[in-house]
Scaffold this motif. Structure first.
Motif, mmCIF file in Angstrom:
data_model
loop_
_atom_site.group_PDB
_atom_site.id
_atom_site.type_symbol
_atom_site.label_atom_id
_atom_site.label_comp_id
_atom_site.label_asym_id
_atom_site.label_seq_id
_atom_site.Cartn_x
_atom_site.Cartn_y
_atom_site.Cartn_z
ATOM 1 N N ILE A 1 50.199 50.292 -7.099
ATOM 2 C CA ILE A 1 49.704 51.203 -6.085
ATOM 3 C C ILE A 1 48.158 50.976 -6.022
ATOM 4 C CG2 ILE A 1 49.372 52.809 -8.304
ATOM 5 C CD1 ILE A 1 49.795 55.232 -6.214
ATOM 6 N N VAL A 2 47.697 51.439 -5.046
ATOM 7 C CA VAL A 2 46.013 51.112 -4.956
ATOM 8 C C VAL A 2 45.350 52.247 -4.542
ATOM 9 C CG1 VAL A 2 44.349 49.809 -3.489
ATOM 10 C CG2 VAL A 2 46.593 48.359 -4.021
ATOM 11 N N VAL A 3 44.425 52.818 -5.329
ATOM 12 C CA VAL A 3 43.681 53.840 -5.130
ATOM 13 C C VAL A 3 42.324 53.552 -4.667
ATOM 14 C CG1 VAL A 3 42.676 56.059 -6.234
ATOM 15 C CG2 VAL A 3 45.196 54.829 -7.078
ATOM 16 N N ASN A 4 41.871 54.527 -3.947
ATOM 17 C CA ASN A 4 40.291 54.537 -3.549
ATOM 18 C C ASN A 4 39.731 55.414 -4.565
ATOM 19 O OD1 ASN A 4 37.913 54.145 -2.137
ATOM 20 N ND2 ASN A 4 38.389 55.407 -0.360
ATOM 21 N N LYS A 5 39.012 54.976 -5.394
ATOM 22 C CA LYS A 5 38.287 55.695 -6.515
ATOM 23 C C LYS A 5 37.064 56.205 -5.908
ATOM 24 C CE LYS A 5 35.630 54.422 -9.825
ATOM 25 N NZ LYS A 5 34.605 55.454 -9.779
ATOM 26 N N LYS A 6 36.870 57.468 -6.130
ATOM 27 C CA LYS A 6 35.362 58.128 -5.736
ATOM 28 C C LYS A 6 34.488 57.945 -6.542
ATOM 29 C CE LYS A 6 37.527 62.010 -3.015
ATOM 30 N NZ LYS A 6 37.618 63.422 -2.867
ATOM 31 N N ALA A 7 33.154 57.882 -6.242
ATOM 32 C CA ALA A 7 32.209 57.818 -7.152
ATOM 33 C C ALA A 7 32.114 59.067 -8.002
ATOM 34 C CB ALA A 7 30.859 57.625 -6.501
ATOM 35 N N GLY A 8 31.891 58.822 -9.467
ATOM 36 C CA GLY A 8 31.918 59.988 -10.317
ATOM 37 C C GLY A 8 32.849 60.026 -11.124
ATOM 38 N N VAL A 9 33.976 59.436 -10.690
ATOM 39 C CA VAL A 9 35.146 59.393 -11.419
ATOM 40 C C VAL A 9 35.414 58.136 -12.339
ATOM 41 C CG1 VAL A 9 37.718 59.386 -11.083
ATOM 42 C CG2 VAL A 9 36.395 60.654 -9.580
ATOM 43 N N PHE A 10 36.078 58.446 -13.496
ATOM 44 C CA PHE A 10 36.264 57.310 -14.371
ATOM 45 C C PHE A 10 37.361 56.249 -14.120
ATOM 46 C CE2 PHE A 10 33.869 60.332 -16.987
ATOM 47 C CZ PHE A 10 32.723 59.463 -17.561
ATOM 48 N N SER A 11 37.432 55.064 -14.382
ATOM 49 C CA SER A 11 38.644 54.374 -14.283
ATOM 50 C C SER A 11 39.626 54.613 -15.119
ATOM 51 C CB SER A 11 38.243 52.854 -13.848
ATOM 52 O OG SER A 11 37.344 52.645 -13.146
ATOM 53 N N GLN A 12 39.096 54.598 -16.362
ATOM 54 C CA GLN A 12 40.078 54.816 -17.644
ATOM 55 C C GLN A 12 39.858 55.999 -18.142
ATOM 56 O OE1 GLN A 12 39.464 51.047 -19.469
ATOM 57 N NE2 GLN A 12 41.669 50.328 -18.877
ATOM 58 N N ASP B 1 32.681 50.906 -12.499
ATOM 59 C CA ASP B 1 31.715 51.497 -13.036
ATOM 60 C C ASP B 1 31.927 53.152 -12.563
ATOM 61 O OD1 ASP B 1 30.576 49.822 -14.422
ATOM 62 O OD2 ASP B 1 28.853 49.427 -12.892
ATOM 63 N N ARG B 2 31.492 54.057 -13.294
ATOM 64 C CA ARG B 2 31.980 55.662 -13.169
ATOM 65 C C ARG B 2 31.232 55.858 -11.597
ATOM 66 N NH1 ARG B 2 29.936 60.845 -16.425
ATOM 67 N NH2 ARG B 2 30.773 62.408 -14.852
ATOM 68 N N ASN B 3 30.129 55.559 -11.359
ATOM 69 C CA ASN B 3 29.423 55.899 -10.143
ATOM 70 C C ASN B 3 29.793 54.696 -8.972
ATOM 71 O OD1 ASN B 3 28.463 58.454 -10.763
ATOM 72 N ND2 ASN B 3 27.082 57.614 -12.205
ATOM 73 N N THR B 4 30.743 53.911 -9.077
ATOM 74 C CA THR B 4 31.025 53.004 -8.012
ATOM 75 C C THR B 4 32.373 53.325 -7.561
ATOM 76 O OG1 THR B 4 29.850 50.919 -9.297
ATOM 77 C CG2 THR B 4 31.515 50.612 -7.779
ATOM 78 N N SER B 5 32.308 53.496 -6.152
ATOM 79 C CA SER B 5 33.445 53.759 -5.667
ATOM 80 C C SER B 5 34.393 52.518 -5.233
ATOM 81 C CB SER B 5 33.316 54.695 -4.380
ATOM 82 O OG SER B 5 32.561 54.171 -3.532
ATOM 83 N N GLY B 6 35.657 52.824 -4.697
ATOM 84 C CA GLY B 6 36.297 51.791 -4.331
ATOM 85 C C GLY B 6 37.795 51.337 -4.804
ATOM 86 N N ILE B 7 38.368 50.275 -4.699
ATOM 87 C CA ILE B 7 39.822 49.824 -4.921
ATOM 88 C C ILE B 7 39.960 49.717 -6.334
ATOM 89 C CG2 ILE B 7 41.390 48.211 -4.813
ATOM 90 C CD1 ILE B 7 39.934 47.293 -2.156
#
Length: 197
Positions: free
Chosen positions: A7-18, A54-60
């Motif tokens: 599954i590929v997620v588009n992470k929003k800025a401000g959200v943690f990866s882990q 990084d938390r404040n980087t968005s994307g894949i």
């Protein structure tokens, strides 16, 4: 994007990866998603992500759903068999492609890195200008190596900091962008991730 294997997620800025005690993470959101969808992962598969931002980087963000896929994703990333492209807007004008090669050291007490010739780990970053104004440039960034804060620190080291970056950026420009545009995070987005499995 979701298949039977990943599954590929588009992470929003401000959200943690882990998982992090400071806030909700992509890993926790994936666990909730699978539960709501009544999706059973293969035995022995733990919900997690293969790459981090990084938390404040968005994307894949990519997460494997089967053990063979997780192993293949992790192997590809660890062996640097991946093309990772980002888009960002930086201060100043960049008119030609730049290949940046340096070393980086991390200070765990401040969670900051420093770029220089006597660092602990080698880093390489390619910067390609897309368009520019008098004061700013939109660039594509290709990560050849992938170290903590590499893009932000590397660009700041050549006096082209990422707009909105509170750790390595230009605070005067950031304050202007907050006031004029309400910008609350760094303008850095992971938009292309090609793995050679």
């Amino acid at each position: 994007l979701e298949t039977d294997d990943y599954i590929v997620v588009n992470k929003k800025a401000g959200v943690f990866s882990q998982v992090d005690p400071q806030g909700l993470s992509i890993t926790e959101q994936l666990k909730y998603y699978y539960k709501q969808a009544h999706t059973e992962l293969a035995i022995g598969v733990k919900v997690g992500v293969s790459n981090r931002l990084d938390r404040n980087t968005s994307g894949i963000i990519i997460s494997g759903k089967t053990l063979p896929m997780i192993q293949a994703l992790n192997k590809s990333i660890m062996e640097k068999q991946a093309t990772k492209l980002y888009r960002t807007i930086v201060a100043g004008r960049i008119t030609t492609e730049l290949i940046l090669k340096n070393f980086i050291s991390k200070d765990s007490t401040t969670n900051k890195v420093e770029v220089g010739s006597d660092g602990d780990a080698y880093i390489e970053t390619i910067i390609r200008p897309i368009q520019h104004s008098y004061a700013y440039t939109e660039v594509e960034v290709e990560l050849i190596t992938g170290k903590t804060h590499q893009i932000r620190a590397h660009l700041a080291s050549i006096s082209h900091p990422v707009i909105g970056d509170t750790k390595y950026g230009n605070q005067t420009i950031n304050a202007y962008m907050r006031k004029k545009y309400g910008l609350k995070h760094q303008l850095l987005h992971s938009y292309h991730y090609k793995l050679f499995l």
